[in-house]
Design a protein around this motif. Structure first.
Motif, PDB file in Angstrom:
ATOM      1  N   VAL A 106       0.867  -1.377  -0.049  1.00  0.00           N
ATOM      2  CA  VAL A 106       0.069  -0.060   0.254  1.00  0.00           C
ATOM      3  C   VAL A 106       1.408   1.473  -0.258  1.00  0.00           C
ATOM      4  N   ALA A 107       0.882   2.405  -0.358  1.00  0.00           N
ATOM      5  CA  ALA A 107       1.469   3.169  -1.144  1.00  0.00           C
ATOM      6  C   ALA A 107       1.296   4.444  -0.027  1.00  0.00           C
ATOM      7  N   VAL A 108       2.262   4.715   0.678  1.00  0.00           N
ATOM      8  CA  VAL A 108       1.832   5.914   1.560  1.00  0.00           C
ATOM      9  C   VAL A 108       2.486   6.938   0.673  1.00  0.00           C
ATOM     10  N   GLY A 165       5.845   5.658  -0.785  1.00  0.00           N
ATOM     11  CA  GLY A 165       7.096   4.579  -0.573  1.00  0.00           C
ATOM     12  C   GLY A 165       5.119   3.029   0.001  1.00  0.00           C
ATOM     13  N   LEU A 166       5.829   2.334  -0.435  1.00  0.00           N
ATOM     14  CA  LEU A 166       5.416   1.257  -0.356  1.00  0.00           C
ATOM     15  C   LEU A 166       5.629   0.069   0.500  1.00  0.00           C
ATOM     16  N   GLY A 200      -1.543   1.787  -4.286  1.00  0.00           N
ATOM     17  CA  GLY A 200      -0.912   0.543  -4.283  1.00  0.00           C
ATOM     18  C   GLY A 200      -0.342  -0.049  -5.205  1.00  0.00           C
ATOM     19  N   VAL A 201       0.475  -1.640  -4.682  1.00  0.00           N
ATOM     20  CA  VAL A 201       0.467  -2.838  -5.679  1.00  0.00           C
ATOM     21  C   VAL A 201       0.108  -4.078  -5.067  1.00  0.00           C
ATOM     22  N   ALA A 208      -8.383  -2.952  -3.458  1.00  0.00           N
ATOM     23  CA  ALA A 208      -8.363  -2.138  -3.111  1.00  0.00           C
ATOM     24  C   ALA A 208      -9.699  -1.490  -2.898  1.00  0.00           C
ATOM     25  N   ALA A 209     -10.809  -1.366  -3.018  1.00  0.00           N
ATOM     26  CA  ALA A 209     -12.092  -0.849  -1.937  1.00  0.00           C
ATOM     27  C   ALA A 209     -12.250  -1.568  -0.596  1.00  0.00           C
TER      28      ALA A 209
END
Length: 462
Positions: free
Chosen positions: A332-334, A344-345, A421-422, A450-451
């Motif tokens: 998840v992206a921060v 940052g992942l 995120g990825v 994602a949800a």
């Protein structure tokens, strides 16, 4: 002292014995008549078919009254001697069908080849008649016609190999199915043309040669072997097949034996098949899609009962892995110092399956190198597929993936016009690389994840 006349007589006797042995050893029934219609020769096959011995037949004038009914005698006699006087037939040979009488009174319809016998000066001295039962002849002609049809315009591919598994005949359908001209295959071992799946094909051929042919159709998945020296009929090398391109050939195996000997060794095997690759792949694709749709539906129902978004995300990962991949990573992206350009992942969840249990890394920032597939997917907003573990032992370690990983699919998580995120799927040894259909399925899973992540608010809420 032997006189020349005695020597000629001895040679004549020897020639007569040789002629008698040749006639008796023929597979076809045969008799001969002189120019007056008198029987001069009668071999053992004629005796076997009609029951009349050579002693009973030789010397008789015509066939009427004993080997032919009186009502048919004139017609048969005219057709036998017709080859002597017909100038319209330069070869002096005709094919006739007429009824003969057995010694027991039964009638036999025969197909005969009648040919004139000529003296050195060209004068006709008689005729010979080689004949066989018409039904046996028709069976032979049908068999020959069937063989020619199968090797010519049959809708099935027909490949014939000898006992050494070398190709001896192939029709045009084989060339279409295998992209190999029949000329290139003749005399060559089958192993020269197939890679994966050749062991199963050889096993079926060898069992057929041993008299234990498969009971029903056999479905073989074969990979064509690469041959850089092969060229088509125009001298152009063929386009190389894609890596792992397999063909599904459905067919049966027939043992070929000689009809002349009851226990003769096999002459080879005929492999009759059709290329059903397209239909089989379509069926597999439909079954795969149905299974994956079912997994997505079950995952959505299970996630709907979860209060914790992270638990819902883990459920989606577990359901998605079945039959699809061995490992899944959720990053998840921060926002970082550069906000949107350098996020940052953070490793939020992972779902191991066949791999060894990983060290707990949930909540730890993942330091991917620049150009990493996960970062590319995040920046571009499209799935990224990559492979390379097969050829490089340090490939997985460089990408900070489990060491058993050989193929990867990275999919971005999108919700409310934002990249959250990825999601990374990993496959190990023995699995094929991810294709477009896999990427589409990965995007479906990523939408549900994602949800769940968006519902949590941020990585800290998950």
């Amino acid at each position: 002292m032997t006189t020349p006349s005695e020597t000629q007589s001895a040679h004549r006797v020897s020639d007569d014995r040789l002629l008698s042995a040749l006639l008796d050893g023929m597979d076809a029934a045969l008799f001969a008549v002189d120019s007056g219609g008198r029987i001069t020769h009668w071999n053992r096959q004629a005796e076997r078919l009609l029951g009349w011995t050579a002693e009973q037949a030789v010397g008789r004038k015509g066939l009427g009254g004993w080997a032919v009914r009186d009502a048919d005698a004139t017609d048969v006699n005219d057709r036998l001697l017709g080859v002597l006087r017909r100038t319209a037939n330069p070869s002096g040979r005709q094919v006739q069908e007429f009824p003969l009488l057995r010694r027991d009174g039964g009638r036999l319809l025969v197909r005969a080849q009648v040919s004139a016998v000529r003296a050195p000066d060209g004068r006709s001295t008689g005729a010979y008649c080689a004949f066989s039962e018409v039904h046996a002849q028709l069976d032979l002609e049908r068999n020959l016609s069937l063989s020619e049809a199968l090797l010519a315009d049959s809708p099935w591919a027909v490949l014939v190999v000898d006992p050494d598994l070398r190709t001896v005949a192939a029709n045009g359908r084989v060339a279409q199915a295998l992209d190999i001209t029949p000329v290139d295959m003749l005399g060559e071992p089958l192993a020269e043309f197939f890679g994966a799946g050749m062991e199963e094909l050889e096993s079926a051929l060898e069992h057929t040669l041993a008299g234990q042919a498969p009971d029903g159709p056999v479905e073989l998945w074969l990979t064509q072997a690469e041959d850089p020296c092969r060229e088509d009929q125009f001298g152009i090398p063929p386009v190389p097949a894609a890596a792992g391109d397999r063909r599904c050939l459905l067919g049966g195996f027939l043992r070929l034996g000689s009809p002349l000997a009851p226990q003769a060794p096999p002459l080879g095997v005929a492999w009759i098949f059709q290329d059903v690759t397209h239909s089989r792949r379509a069926g597999q694709g439909a079954a795969r899609r149905a299974f994956r749709d079912g997994q997505l539906s079950r995952a959505s129902r299970a996630a709907a009962e979860c209060e914790d978004p992270r638990e819902a995300a883990m459920l989606h990962l577990h359901y998605a892995l079945a039959g699809f991949a061995e490992h899944a990573l959720l990053d998840v992206a921060v926002p970082g110092p550069a906000a949107a350009r350098a996020p940052g992942l953070v490793r939020t969840a992972e779902s191991p399956a066949a791999f060894a249990p990983p060290v707990g890394t949930a909540g730890v920032a993942v330091r991917y190198r620049p150009g990493h597939p996960a970062l590319q997917a995040f920046e571009r907003g499209v799935p990224v597929r990559t492979t390379g573990g097969t050829g490089r032992s340090d490939w997985a370690a460089e990408h900070r993936w489990p060491p058993e990983a050989e193929h990867a699919l990275c999919v971005v998580l999108r919700s409310r016009a934002r990249s959250l995120g990825v999601l990374t799927f990993l496959r190990g040894h023995g699995r094929r690389p991810f294709d477009r259909a896999d990427a589409a399925y990965g995007e479906d899973v990523a939408l549900r994840l994602a949800a769940a992540v968006d519902l949590g608010g941020a990585a800290g809420a998950c």
